[in-house]
Structure formats: C-alpha cells, structure tokens
Write an enzyme that holds these catalytic residues in place. Structure first.
Site, mmCIF file in Angstrom:
data_model
loop_
_atom_site.group_PDB
_atom_site.id
_atom_site.type_symbol
_atom_site.label_atom_id
_atom_site.label_comp_id
_atom_site.label_asym_id
_atom_site.label_seq_id
_atom_site.Cartn_x
_atom_site.Cartn_y
_atom_site.Cartn_z
ATOM 1 N N TYR A 145 0.830 -1.206 0.000
ATOM 2 C CA TYR A 145 0.000 0.000 0.000
ATOM 3 C C TYR A 145 0.868 1.262 0.000
ATOM 4 O O TYR A 145 0.629 2.189 -0.780
ATOM 5 C CB TYR A 145 -0.919 -0.022 1.219
ATOM 6 C CG TYR A 145 -1.777 1.212 1.391
ATOM 7 C CD1 TYR A 145 -2.953 1.373 0.654
ATOM 8 C CD2 TYR A 145 -1.428 2.209 2.299
ATOM 9 C CE1 TYR A 145 -3.746 2.500 0.826
ATOM 10 C CE2 TYR A 145 -2.217 3.340 2.471
ATOM 11 C CZ TYR A 145 -3.374 3.482 1.725
ATOM 12 O OH TYR A 145 -4.154 4.601 1.899
ATOM 13 N N LYS A 149 0.947 4.046 -3.054
ATOM 14 C CA LYS A 149 0.590 5.450 -2.844
ATOM 15 C C LYS A 149 1.764 6.371 -3.174
ATOM 16 O O LYS A 149 1.570 7.498 -3.652
ATOM 17 C CB LYS A 149 0.129 5.658 -1.407
ATOM 18 C CG LYS A 149 -1.246 5.057 -1.110
ATOM 19 C CD LYS A 149 -2.343 5.669 -1.974
ATOM 20 C CE LYS A 149 -3.726 5.237 -1.534
ATOM 21 N NZ LYS A 149 -4.810 5.832 -2.356
ATOM 22 N N VAL A 178 -7.482 8.962 8.737
ATOM 23 C CA VAL A 178 -8.766 9.657 8.657
ATOM 24 C C VAL A 178 -9.863 8.660 9.025
ATOM 25 O O VAL A 178 -9.766 7.465 8.737
ATOM 26 C CB VAL A 178 -9.003 10.219 7.239
ATOM 27 C CG1 VAL A 178 -10.352 10.920 7.139
ATOM 28 C CG2 VAL A 178 -7.873 11.187 6.875
ATOM 29 N N ASP A 179 -10.905 9.146 9.662
ATOM 30 C CA ASP A 179 -11.984 8.285 10.122
ATOM 31 C C ASP A 179 -12.869 7.866 8.942
ATOM 32 O O ASP A 179 -13.900 8.464 8.670
ATOM 33 C CB ASP A 179 -12.825 9.007 11.176
ATOM 34 C CG ASP A 179 -13.776 8.069 11.905
ATOM 35 O OD1 ASP A 179 -13.761 6.851 11.616
ATOM 36 O OD2 ASP A 179 -14.533 8.546 12.770
ATOM 37 N N THR A 180 -12.440 6.847 8.244
ATOM 38 C CA THR A 180 -13.134 6.325 7.071
ATOM 39 C C THR A 180 -13.377 4.826 7.247
ATOM 40 O O THR A 180 -12.799 4.200 8.146
ATOM 41 C CB THR A 180 -12.290 6.537 5.806
ATOM 42 O OG1 THR A 180 -11.096 5.740 5.925
ATOM 43 C CG2 THR A 180 -11.913 8.004 5.623
ATOM 44 N N PRO A 181 -14.186 4.221 6.380
ATOM 45 C CA PRO A 181 -14.356 2.763 6.436
ATOM 46 C C PRO A 181 -13.030 2.009 6.298
ATOM 47 O O PRO A 181 -12.871 0.932 6.875
ATOM 48 C CB PRO A 181 -15.285 2.485 5.252
ATOM 49 C CG PRO A 181 -16.099 3.733 5.120
ATOM 50 C CD PRO A 181 -15.138 4.848 5.433
#
Length: 236
Positions: A145, A149, A178-181
């Site tokens: 990952y 990126k 970040v508060d994401t899924p």
C-alpha cells in the site's frame, strides 16, 4: 457554463464528503464506484456511473460515459479509490495481492487519467489524487500500500508536467489517518491512532474534502505538481 467534477470512490469516506462539498458549492458531480452514494439530490446535479476499478475496461467505459453525459464539461477529476488488502511481512507476501493493491491504488488512477487527460487539458481543469502519508512514513506490514501510494503521488507530478502546456493542473493529497471505512476495518482503535498525531486526534473526511475542493477551485489556479500533506502533525 456547467462545471462537472468526476469523483471516484464517492460512496463513502473522503469521496462521499467530497461529493457533498462539490454539490454544495455549485458543481455538478459524476460519481463512479461500485455502489451509488446515499445522497438525496436532483438528477440534474448528480449522476452515478457504476464501475469496478479493479477492471480497466470498466474504467475506460465509465470515462467515456462521463465525458458524454457532461458534454465534455468535466473540470475536475478526483480519484479517491484506494484500499489496504490485508497485512503481511514482505517475505510472506502473496504475489496476487501485490498486483491487486497496485491496481486499486495506482493503476486505476493511471487508466482513468489516460481517458480523461484530453478533456481536462481542453478545459484547463485539474486532476486531484488521494495518496497517503504512508508514502513518507511507512507503516508496518503494508509495504504494498505504501509503495502504491508513493507511485501515485509521483505520477501526479508527471501528469502535471504533461498538462502544463495546456494550462491544466494535477496535484496529490496525502492524508494521515482519517476516520473512514478503510480505517475502521483496521486492527487499531481511534484512541491508538489518535496518539500518532501531534494534534491528538485522527482526521475527519470532511477536512480532507475541504482541501480537495480548494485545490479544484480557481483559488488554486497557480498550484500544480505538488503533494499536500494533511496529517494532524504526524510527521512533525
């Protein structure tokens, strides 16, 4: 003149907040991902085109549909698609997962850019790619990952260079946690991740979306080829 933004990955997280920000600021928006965002808004302002970004032929088909539907009036392409496909040390890394990681985090952006390049150049528009602070501060067991990126952020510079003769732009944004899924499916708690940031908390998707909107706007018309780190002080 109608101004359209094409936002990939707009059904959740940073992409979803970006869709809302663009709509609320007078843009018309095309969303492309595997499921439609749950936004109640008139059809004339929002269009959903389903596509699986693991499949390049679907990206190509979606891009052509988006150009036609917008009458070639796409001024911003925001690529928010990305995923972490599990964790593994390098010596035990499944090779098939490596290719999938690069497909969803980098190759899909390259293919999308290929088919939208002329439209963005013609409209003096902008590509905005969501990379990751993982390109600067690598995380354990997700080397695939972080590398993908890093490739994406570097690719944005190449796009900026090739677009510059047309007065068009390309930038990347590298958020920390970040508060994401994507974060919520990790093994870390909000409390743990908050301690990694000097500001003492993880980011909100809408904070990143605000930066995306700014970089897509005329206010940022002299900004190109740069990577913007938004990290709550993680790298300090």
């Amino acid at each position: 003149m109608e101004k359209w933004a094409l936002i990939t990955g707009g059904s959740s997280g940073i992409g979803f907040e970006s869709v809302k920000k663009f709509l609320h600021n007078g843009w018309k928006v095309i969303v492309s991902c595997r499921q439609s965002p749950s936004i109640s808004i008139s059809n004339k302002d929002l269009l959903f085109i389903k596509a699986d970004f693991y499949i390049n032929s679907e990206i190509k088909k979606m891009s052509r549909e988006a150009i036609k539907a917008s009458n070639s009036q796409i001024f911003a392409v925001v690529h928010c698609i990305g995923d972490i496909l599990g964790e593994a040390v390098i010596s035990e890394f499944p090779e098939d997962k490596l290719y999938k990681t690069f497909q969803i985090n980098f190759f899909s952006a390259f293919i999308l850019t290929k088919y939208l390049f002329k439209t963005i150049a013609q409209n003096k528009g902008v590509f905005v790619y969501i990379a990751s602070v993982g390109k600067n501060k690598v995380y354990p067991n997700i080397s695939d990952y972080c590398a993908a990126k890093a490739a994406l952020a570097n690719f944005a510079k190449s796009v900026a260079l090739e677009l510059s003769p047309f007065g068009a732009r390309a930038v990347s944004i590298s958020p920390a946690v970040v508060d994401t899924p994507l974060f919520r499916k990790s093994k870390y708690s909000v409390e743990q991740a908050s301690r990694w940031h000097k500001l003492g908390r993880i980011g909100k998707p809408e904070e990143v979306a605000e930066l995306i909107l700014f970089l897509a706007s005329e206010k940022a018309s002299w900004i190109t080829g740069k990577d913007y780190i938004i990290d709550g002080g993680m790298l300090l």
